[in-house]
Motif scaffolding. Sequence first.
Motif, PDB file in Angstrom:
ATOM      1  N   ASP A   2      -3.017   1.537  -5.131  1.00 35.66           N
ATOM      2  CA  ASP A   2      -1.608   1.625  -4.755  1.00 35.66           C
ATOM      3  C   ASP A   2      -0.991   0.226  -4.695  1.00 35.66           C
ATOM      4  OD1 ASP A   2      -2.117   0.454  -2.207  1.00 35.66           O
ATOM      5  OD2 ASP A   2      -2.375   2.406  -1.269  1.00 35.66           O
ATOM      6  N   ILE A   3       0.321   0.194  -4.621  1.00 37.18           N
ATOM      7  CA  ILE A   3       1.054  -1.076  -4.691  1.00 37.18           C
ATOM      8  C   ILE A   3       0.696  -2.010  -3.538  1.00 37.18           C
ATOM      9  CG2 ILE A   3       3.159  -0.320  -3.496  1.00 37.18           C
ATOM     10  CD1 ILE A   3       3.102  -2.448  -6.659  1.00 37.18           C
ATOM     11  N   GLN A   4       0.501  -1.459  -2.337  1.00 39.37           N
ATOM     12  CA  GLN A   4       0.171  -2.299  -1.187  1.00 39.37           C
ATOM     13  C   GLN A   4      -1.174  -2.992  -1.376  1.00 39.37           C
ATOM     14  OE1 GLN A   4       2.140  -3.173   1.555  1.00 39.37           O
ATOM     15  NE2 GLN A   4       0.505  -4.683   1.642  1.00 39.37           N
ATOM     16  N   ARG A   5      -2.164  -2.253  -1.897  1.00 40.11           N
ATOM     17  CA  ARG A   5      -3.487  -2.858  -2.115  1.00 40.11           C
ATOM     18  C   ARG A   5      -3.405  -3.942  -3.192  1.00 40.11           C
ATOM     19  NH1 ARG A   5      -7.310  -5.234   0.092  1.00 40.11           N
ATOM     20  NH2 ARG A   5      -9.286  -5.168  -1.017  1.00 40.11           N
ATOM     21  N   ASP A   8      -2.050  -6.940  -1.559  1.00 40.80           N
ATOM     22  CA  ASP A   8      -3.060  -7.540  -0.682  1.00 40.80           C
ATOM     23  C   ASP A   8      -4.073  -8.348  -1.486  1.00 40.80           C
ATOM     24  OD1 ASP A   8      -1.804  -6.323   1.465  1.00 40.80           O
ATOM     25  OD2 ASP A   8      -3.310  -4.729   1.679  1.00 40.80           O
ATOM     26  N   ILE A   9      -4.530  -7.793  -2.594  1.00 42.51           N
ATOM     27  CA  ILE A   9      -5.509  -8.489  -3.439  1.00 42.51           C
ATOM     28  C   ILE A   9      -4.877  -9.755  -4.024  1.00 42.51           C
ATOM     29  CG2 ILE A   9      -6.804  -8.348  -5.615  1.00 42.51           C
ATOM     30  CD1 ILE A   9      -7.315  -5.370  -4.886  1.00 42.51           C
ATOM     31  N   PHE A  10      -3.644  -9.652  -4.502  1.00 45.66           N
ATOM     32  CA  PHE A  10      -2.951 -10.802  -5.078  1.00 45.66           C
ATOM     33  C   PHE A  10      -2.814 -11.928  -4.050  1.00 45.66           C
ATOM     34  CE2 PHE A  10       1.130 -12.999  -5.950  1.00 45.66           C
ATOM     35  CZ  PHE A  10       0.749 -13.642  -7.109  1.00 45.66           C
ATOM     36  N   ARG A  29       0.695 -11.236 -10.930  1.00 47.19           N
ATOM     37  CA  ARG A  29       2.012 -10.941 -10.354  1.00 47.19           C
ATOM     38  C   ARG A  29       2.070  -9.463 -10.030  1.00 47.19           C
ATOM     39  NH1 ARG A  29       6.723  -9.072 -11.984  1.00 47.19           N
ATOM     40  NH2 ARG A  29       8.715 -10.037 -11.656  1.00 47.19           N
ATOM     41  N   VAL A  30       2.752  -9.128  -8.932  1.00 53.90           N
ATOM     42  CA  VAL A  30       2.951  -7.721  -8.569  1.00 53.90           C
ATOM     43  C   VAL A  30       4.446  -7.462  -8.447  1.00 53.90           C
ATOM     44  CG1 VAL A  30       2.518  -5.943  -6.830  1.00 53.90           C
ATOM     45  CG2 VAL A  30       0.733  -7.619  -7.338  1.00 53.90           C
ATOM     46  N   ASP A  31       4.915  -6.448  -9.146  1.00 52.02           N
ATOM     47  CA  ASP A  31       6.318  -6.023  -9.100  1.00 52.02           C
ATOM     48  C   ASP A  31       6.364  -4.723  -8.299  1.00 52.02           C
ATOM     49  OD1 ASP A  31       8.868  -5.068  -9.522  1.00 52.02           O
ATOM     50  OD2 ASP A  31       8.780  -5.165 -11.709  1.00 52.02           O
ATOM     51  N   ALA A  32       6.522  -4.862  -6.983  1.00 55.80           N
ATOM     52  CA  ALA A  32       6.474  -3.710  -6.087  1.00 55.80           C
ATOM     53  C   ALA A  32       7.588  -2.715  -6.372  1.00 55.80           C
ATOM     54  CB  ALA A  32       6.532  -4.174  -4.636  1.00 55.80           C
ATOM     55  N   ALA A  33       8.764  -3.198  -6.735  1.00 56.62           N
ATOM     56  CA  ALA A  33       9.905  -2.315  -6.976  1.00 56.62           C
ATOM     57  C   ALA A  33       9.640  -1.335  -8.115  1.00 56.62           C
ATOM     58  CB  ALA A  33      11.146  -3.146  -7.280  1.00 56.62           C
TER      59      ALA A  33
END
Length: 61
Positions: A2-5, A8-10, A29-33
Amino acid sequence: MDIQRAQDIFASKDNIAVHLDGEPVWIERVDAANGMATVQVGSRPTDVQTVGVDRLEEQKR
């Protein structure tokens, strides 16, 4: 994953193993949106892909 994990890893200082389709990747990079992550595949810095975080798998020890 999931996006939260993925976030967290990033953000982690630890080396956490993540795979995409069985290949090791580094989250760059994580794009949560949009639920996406940009990852470097293996040790090839030019092999960068943007994929849905649901395709990423954390490798449990």
